[in-house]
Scaffold this active site. Structure first.
Site, PDB file in Angstrom:
ATOM      1  N   LEU A   1       0.816  -1.212   0.000  1.00 43.38           N
ATOM      2  CA  LEU A   1       0.000   0.000   0.000  1.00 43.38           C
ATOM      3  C   LEU A   1       0.854   1.268   0.000  1.00 43.38           C
ATOM      4  CD1 LEU A   1      -2.798  -1.031   2.541  1.00 43.38           C
ATOM      5  CD2 LEU A   1      -2.740  -1.310   0.050  1.00 43.38           C
ATOM      6  N   HIS A   2       0.427   2.232  -0.813  1.00 40.01           N
ATOM      7  CA  HIS A   2       1.073   3.552  -0.862  1.00 40.01           C
ATOM      8  C   HIS A   2      -0.012   4.615  -0.722  1.00 40.01           C
ATOM      9  CE1 HIS A   2      -0.469   3.611  -4.936  1.00 40.01           C
ATOM     10  NE2 HIS A   2       0.238   2.527  -5.254  1.00 40.01           N
TER      11      HIS A   2
ATOM     12  N   HIS B   1      -3.288   4.225  -2.700  1.00 43.15           N
ATOM     13  CA  HIS B   1      -4.268   3.312  -2.090  1.00 43.15           C
ATOM     14  C   HIS B   1      -4.954   3.988  -0.900  1.00 43.15           C
ATOM     15  CE1 HIS B   1      -1.282   0.159  -3.646  1.00 43.15           C
ATOM     16  NE2 HIS B   1      -2.397  -0.163  -4.257  1.00 43.15           N
TER      17      HIS B   1
ATOM     18  N   LYS C   1      -6.060   5.647 -12.015  1.00 41.17           N
ATOM     19  CA  LYS C   1      -4.735   5.233 -12.497  1.00 41.17           C
ATOM     20  C   LYS C   1      -4.868   4.040 -13.446  1.00 41.17           C
ATOM     21  CE  LYS C   1      -0.297   3.935 -12.209  1.00 41.17           C
ATOM     22  NZ  LYS C   1      -0.226   2.596 -11.676  1.00 41.17           N
TER      23      LYS C   1
ATOM     24  N   MET D   1       1.918   7.267  -8.405  1.00 40.48           N
ATOM     25  CA  MET D   1       2.317   6.280  -7.397  1.00 40.48           C
ATOM     26  C   MET D   1       1.908   4.891  -7.857  1.00 40.48           C
ATOM     27  SD  MET D   1       1.465   8.158  -3.866  1.00 40.48           S
ATOM     28  CE  MET D   1       2.250   9.708  -3.484  1.00 40.48           C
TER      29      MET D   1
HETATM   30  P1  AMP Z   1      -3.331  -2.318  -7.045  1.00 40.06           P
HETATM   31  O1  AMP Z   1      -2.946  -2.655  -5.647  1.00 40.06           O
HETATM   32  O2  AMP Z   1      -2.225  -1.792  -7.886  1.00 40.06           O
HETATM   33  O3  AMP Z   1      -4.134  -3.410  -7.712  1.00 40.06           O
HETATM   34  O4  AMP Z   1      -4.321  -1.086  -6.924  1.00 40.06           O
HETATM   35  C1  AMP Z   1      -5.457  -1.131  -6.093  1.00 40.06           C
HETATM   36  C2  AMP Z   1      -6.326   0.074  -6.377  1.00 40.06           C
HETATM   37  O5  AMP Z   1      -5.572   1.264  -6.107  1.00 40.06           O
HETATM   38  C3  AMP Z   1      -6.772   0.160  -7.839  1.00 40.06           C
HETATM   39  O6  AMP Z   1      -8.126   0.596  -7.883  1.00 40.06           O
HETATM   40  C4  AMP Z   1      -5.836   1.181  -8.404  1.00 40.06           C
HETATM   41  O7  AMP Z   1      -6.371   1.877  -9.510  1.00 40.06           O
HETATM   42  C5  AMP Z   1      -5.642   2.117  -7.224  1.00 40.06           C
HETATM   43  N1  AMP Z   1      -4.404   2.884  -7.350  1.00 40.06           N
HETATM   44  C6  AMP Z   1      -3.163   2.421  -7.658  1.00 40.06           C
HETATM   45  N2  AMP Z   1      -2.276   3.431  -7.740  1.00 40.06           N
HETATM   46  C7  AMP Z   1      -2.989   4.570  -7.482  1.00 40.06           C
HETATM   47  C8  AMP Z   1      -2.638   5.964  -7.432  1.00 40.06           C
HETATM   48  N3  AMP Z   1      -1.410   6.387  -7.666  1.00 40.06           N
HETATM   49  N4  AMP Z   1      -3.617   6.848  -7.127  1.00 40.06           N
HETATM   50  C9  AMP Z   1      -4.889   6.428  -6.898  1.00 40.06           C
HETATM   51  N5  AMP Z   1      -5.277   5.146  -6.943  1.00 40.06           N
HETATM   52  C10 AMP Z   1      -4.345   4.223  -7.231  1.00 40.06           C
END
Ligand code: AMP
Length: 271
Positions: free
Chosen positions: A24-25, A28, A140, A175
């Protein structure tokens, strides 16, 4: 998870789900904070979904930071973390695939065979287990957001799907959990994605309507970064993701760029 959600629903509470693959960043966390404010009961799912990886190396190298993730979820007010194992999600005999036609064909769909079917299948399962009233995703992954919105409507899931803006580092890099894989040089050159989007926006705002001109100017920005390899750069209708030749209604520019062994994506509105 299903039993817990049934109890929460029984008590008349509104459930929000933020699906993630962990590591998580702040991007998220912005989704988690938003969801927290919209619901009585907040579930964050953490599941590195093998079905949506088209390369074994990417799946193996995907960062896994459970301790930090669970602390962040608690700090940001999550009521539950749903973190099933892969064998629990896909036991022997698992045979169902959820697939959205059309929207998944271009952009990332063209370069990552099976990826979006893996995403829709796992999200349908997460929706089934968590039974949320609303689910929050990031812009994103714009194509993913559109596909999930379509699936949810088509299958009468009765879940409100919300898309939230992309969070960026101070210098403009979107991110991503994959940014940790970038070397210092790759990290510096990764700015070419944001710069290409800026270039396209500058042209569009200056009145350029020819998509070909916008695309080649943006591609040139990426090609100027010696470590970057452009996988695709496309300007599409913001709703149905069809490729455009002229800017007329709402449009989106989306791109995928490799920096060494790391694949980065980014997109933004183009009006
Ligand atoms: P992931 O863990 O990469 O599958 O992402 C989980 C959720 O976080 C997805 O809905 C992504 O679109 C969202 N997400 C990933 N990076 C970002 C970001 N930089 N800003 C906003 N939402 C993000």
């Amino acid at each position: 998870m299903h039993a817990l959600s049934a109890q929460v629903r029984e008590a008349g509470k509104r459930i929000a789900l933020v699906p993630t693959m962990g590591a998580l960043h702040a991007g998220h966390l912005s989704l988690i904070d938003y969801a927290r404010a919209q619901a009585d009961f907040l579930v964050v799912s953490i599941f590195v979904n093998p079905l949506q990886f088209d390369r074994d190396a990417d799946l193996d190298a995907y960062p896994r930071t459970w301790e930090a993730d669970s602390a962040l979820c608690a700090e940001h007010g999550a009521d539950a973390i749903y973190a099933p194992t892969a064998p629990a999600m896909y036991p022997g005999g698992f045979a169902t695939k959820v697939s959205v036609a059309g929207l998944g064909q271009g952009l990332c769909g063209e370069h990552r065979p099976g990826h979006f079917d893996g995403v829709t299948t796992v999200v349908a399962k997460l929706f089934g287990a968590v039974t949320p009233h609303l689910a929050v995703f990031g812009q994103k992954d714009y194509q993913q957001l559109k596909i999930i919105t379509r699936m949810t409507a088509d299958l009468d899931m009765g879940i409100e799907v919300i898309g939230r803006p992309t969070l960026r580092e101070a210098d403009g890099l979107a991110m991503s959990s994959r940014n940790v894989h970038l070397s210092a040089d790759e990290r510096a050159q990764a700015l070419c994605l944001r710069r290409a989007l800026d270039k396209a926006q500058e042209l569009a705002q200056g009145g350029e309507r020819e998509v070909q001109k916008i695309k080649s100017a943006a591609a040139q920005v990426v090609e100027g970064a010696s470590l970057a390899r452009l996988e695709y750069l496309e300007v599409v209708d913001a709703d149905n993701l069809a490729p455009l030749t002229r800017l007329e209604g709402p449009a989106r520019m989306a791109m995928a760029v490799w920096l060494g062994a790391t694949r980065l994506i980014d997109n933004d509105a183009l009006n």
